[in-house]
Design a protein around this motif. Structure first.
Motif, short mmCIF file in Angstrom:
data_model
loop_
_atom_site.label_atom_id
_atom_site.label_comp_id
_atom_site.label_asym_id
_atom_site.label_seq_id
_atom_site.Cartn_x
_atom_site.Cartn_y
_atom_site.Cartn_z
N ALA A 110 58.32 48.12 36.84
CA ALA A 110 58.43 46.89 36.05
C ALA A 110 59.80 46.80 35.38
O ALA A 110 60.36 45.70 35.25
CB ALA A 110 57.32 46.87 35.00
N ARG A 111 60.36 47.92 34.94
CA ARG A 111 61.69 47.92 34.34
C ARG A 111 62.73 47.41 35.33
O ARG A 111 63.67 46.69 34.96
CB ARG A 111 62.08 49.32 33.87
N SER A 171 62.07 43.42 29.76
CA SER A 171 61.10 43.01 28.74
C SER A 171 61.08 44.04 27.62
O SER A 171 61.07 45.25 27.86
CB SER A 171 59.71 42.89 29.36
N ASP A 172 61.04 43.53 26.39
CA ASP A 172 60.94 44.42 25.23
C ASP A 172 59.58 45.10 25.14
O ASP A 172 59.41 46.07 24.40
CB ASP A 172 61.19 43.63 23.94
N HIS A 173 58.58 44.60 25.88
CA HIS A 173 57.24 45.18 25.80
C HIS A 173 57.13 46.50 26.56
O HIS A 173 56.17 47.25 26.38
CB HIS A 173 56.22 44.19 26.37
N LEU A 174 58.11 46.77 27.45
CA LEU A 174 58.01 47.99 28.26
C LEU A 174 58.34 49.25 27.46
O LEU A 174 57.84 50.33 27.77
CB LEU A 174 58.93 47.89 29.48
N ASP A 175 59.18 49.12 26.46
CA ASP A 175 59.52 50.31 25.66
C ASP A 175 58.31 50.88 24.92
O ASP A 175 58.09 52.10 24.95
CB ASP A 175 60.63 49.96 24.66
N PRO A 176 57.51 50.03 24.27
CA PRO A 176 56.30 50.61 23.65
C PRO A 176 55.34 51.25 24.66
O PRO A 176 54.68 52.25 24.34
CB PRO A 176 55.64 49.41 22.96
N VAL A 177 55.28 50.65 25.87
CA VAL A 177 54.42 51.23 26.89
C VAL A 177 54.92 52.63 27.27
O VAL A 177 54.15 53.60 27.39
CB VAL A 177 54.35 50.33 28.14
N ALA A 178 56.24 52.73 27.47
CA ALA A 178 56.81 54.04 27.82
C ALA A 178 56.60 55.04 26.69
O ALA A 178 56.30 56.22 26.94
CB ALA A 178 58.29 53.88 28.13
N ASP A 179 56.75 54.56 25.46
CA ASP A 179 56.50 55.46 24.32
C ASP A 179 55.05 55.94 24.31
O ASP A 179 54.76 57.10 24.00
CB ASP A 179 56.82 54.74 23.01
N ALA A 180 54.13 55.02 24.62
CA ALA A 180 52.72 55.40 24.66
C ALA A 180 52.47 56.45 25.73
O ALA A 180 51.70 57.40 25.53
CB ALA A 180 51.85 54.17 24.92
N HIS A 181 53.13 56.28 26.88
CA HIS A 181 52.99 57.29 27.94
C HIS A 181 53.50 58.65 27.48
O HIS A 181 52.91 59.70 27.79
CB HIS A 181 53.74 56.84 29.20
N ASP A 182 54.59 58.65 26.73
CA ASP A 182 55.11 59.92 26.22
C ASP A 182 54.14 60.58 25.26
O ASP A 182 53.93 61.81 25.28
CB ASP A 182 56.46 59.69 25.50
N ARG A 183 53.52 59.76 24.41
CA ARG A 183 52.54 60.31 23.48
C ARG A 183 51.33 60.87 24.23
O ARG A 183 50.74 61.88 23.85
CB ARG A 183 52.10 59.24 22.48
N MET A 184 50.94 60.19 25.30
CA MET A 184 49.82 60.68 26.09
C MET A 184 50.16 62.01 26.76
O MET A 184 49.32 62.90 26.87
CB MET A 184 49.43 59.65 27.14
#
Length: 521
Positions: A298-299, A304-317
């Motif tokens: 998707a990147r 999209s600015d929404h992809l950074d929070p998604v990537a951060d969530a993946h890191d937290r997971m």
């Protein structure tokens, strides 16, 4: 006994001072180990008994009392001390009286000097026998002390499938329920009643193989105690030969039941680790890899600015996954006094969606503080997600909170950190508004309980503590598995029952309570 090795200290009592000195001279000439102390009065002799005397030599007929009466005094204080009656008043009557009284030896005075050679030999023989008995008695005492303090028993038995016991000494009754006398009196009791039937042939084969080798053996086996309990034993023994003939087996037996239980516990923990590792490495990592891959695609296709929070969530997971693996490997607990009320309140503040927390206990438990918080936190999240009652058909915010935490969170709405694979609520689980559950923490015999007033858990749900079990399609199924593991690591038992208000009730028993106040929560 004399403190100088080899010296023989003789106390000679005779009312004839000149004769006493003569006897001393001849005895010391006959054997240079002999040192004679003479006295003419029994009263003085009694006082001299404490001066490391090895043998008493006494006349029979003395002014203040007879030699037999003096013997009685000596026997009261030193019952095993050699006592030789050396008298000029010889008769069968006196000899019989002396022997009945327990003199070590009896010798009649003569006129020639050869009597002193005989007397010296009698004294030396009596003292050497006395010293030998003392050595043997001391060795026996030390051996008995050692056996009494050993966590098991020693034995001597025949080499026969029934293992007939000739001698048993030690803690056999506590280990087996049978006394030493019972084991010694029944030729087949050990082999046919005590030894576990499934281990009899193997035990026989191990011992016979050792006898064909060097005669020393070591084996473990089970026994059936008098009470019917199964206990594990460890035995080490060896063959006893007289010439080329095998006459007996001697050895030591002790219980290793606790070690076996510990071994099974380690094996259980290893199996548990494998279960968690399978879930984490496959059921979590694979979906995460797919999600991360699609995020990168998707990147490339859009900005999209929404992809950074998604990537951060993946890191937290990913961090959550590593934390789960670390948790699976860590079964150790560091216990300290912890107040149930404060631990529960701490976790209520960290879990969103809890209505009211009712604490009906002031008990202080000995527990690992962080692990106890982990237990409460997962139970509270389980109540919020699966226990709340639906009140309408509209989705409620925060309904996707997933239990299965490995740590203490300060944010109540972070569904990703709590194990959810999606921040979007599942329609089947979250459709509608929910009343936040009331959670109660209270006392049970030997422990505590955590209950809610929610929907409860279906009686046909199976083992809800199994890793991976979840009624939520997006759930990890780790929350209650972690609860059970925390309980087991503390030595507690956890059971699931119906709550008083229709919800789920988790009871923890086998809990060790502490005096005083817990602090730090």
């Amino acid at each position: 006994m004399s403190t100088i090795p080899g010296e023989i200290r003789v106390l000679h009592v005779d009312d004839d001072d000149a004769f006493a000195e003569l006897v001393a001279t001849y005895l010391e000439r006959e054997d240079d180990r002999i040192d004679v102390v003479t006295t003419t009065a029994v009263a003085d002799a009694v006082a001299a008994l404490d001066d490391d005397v090895d043998c008493v030599l006494a006349d029979y007929d003395m002014p203040d009392r007879t030699g037999i009466e003096f013997l009685e005094v000596v026997q009261e204080r030193y019952p095993d001390l050699p006592f030789v009656l050396f008298t000029g008043k010889g008769s069968e009557e006196i000899a019989s009286e002396a022997i009945s009284a327990g003199v070590t030896d009896y010798l009649q005075k003569g006129t020639g000097t050869e009597q002193y050679t005989l007397l010296a030999n009698r004294i030396v023989n009596a003292v050497e026998s006395y010293r030998s008995r003392r050595v043997l008695e001391e060795r026996k005492r030390r051996l008995e002390t050692l056996i009494d303090n050993l966590p098991g028993f020693v034995y001597r038995c025949e080499n026969d499938p029934g293992w007939p016991m000739e001698y048993v000494e030690g803690d056999c009754e506590q280990l087996t329920g049978y006394t030493a006398a019972e084991l010694e009196s029944d030729d087949s009791l050990w082999g046919e009643e005590v030894l576990h039937p499934d281990d009899r042939d193997r035990a026989w084969d191990v011992v016979q193989s050792a006898l064909a080798d060097d005669g020393q053996f070591e084996l473990t086996y089970r026994i059936v105690t008098r009470a019917g309990n199964i206990e594990w034993m460890w035995e080490r023994g060896q063959a006893i030969y007289e010439g080329d003939e095998l006459v007996a087996l001697e050895g030591f037996v002790t219980s290793i039941t606790d070690q076996k239980e510990h071994q099974r516990e380690l094996e259980r923990k290893n199996r548990r680790l494998d279960e968690f590792a399978t879930i984490v490495s496959h059921d979590l990592r694979n979906p995460l890899a797919v999600a991360s891959g699609h995020t990168e695609i998707a990147r490339e296709e859009c900005d999209s600015d929404h992809l950074d929070p998604v990537a951060d969530a993946h890191d937290r997971m990913r961090r959550l996954i590593e934390g789960l693996l670390d948790l699976a490997r860590d079964g150790e607990t560091t216990v300290e006094p912890v107040t149930l009320a404060s631990a529960a309140e701490y976790c209520r503040q960290n879990v969103g969606g809890v209505g009211e927390l009712v604490v009906e206990t002031d008990r202080v438990v000995r527990a690992d503080r962080s692990r106890l918080r982990q237990l409460f936190e997962n139970l509270f999240r389980n109540s919020v997600e699966h226990g709340a009652r639906r009140t309408s058909g509209r989705s409620a915010p925060g309904d996707s909170v997933e239990h299965g935490s490995t740590g203490n969170r300060t944010s109540s709405g972070d569904s990703v950190e709590h194990g959810s694979t999606s921040s979007r609520p599942e329609a089947d689980d979250t459709a509608g508004d929910f009343d936040p559950p009331t959670i109660t923490v209270g006392d049970v015999d030997g422990g505590f309980f955590v209950a809610d007033d929610g929907r409860g858990i279906d009686a046909d749900a199976g083992d809800v503590f199994t890793p991976g079990y979840s009624t939520n399609r997006g759930g990890t199924g780790l929350g209650l598995a972690i609860v059970r593991r925390v309980a087991e690591d503390h030595g507690w038992e956890v059971t699931l029952t119906d709550g008083a208000d229709g919800g789920a009730r988790f009871e923890f028993t086998g809990v060790e309570f502490a005096d005083g106040d817990g602090d730090g929560d």
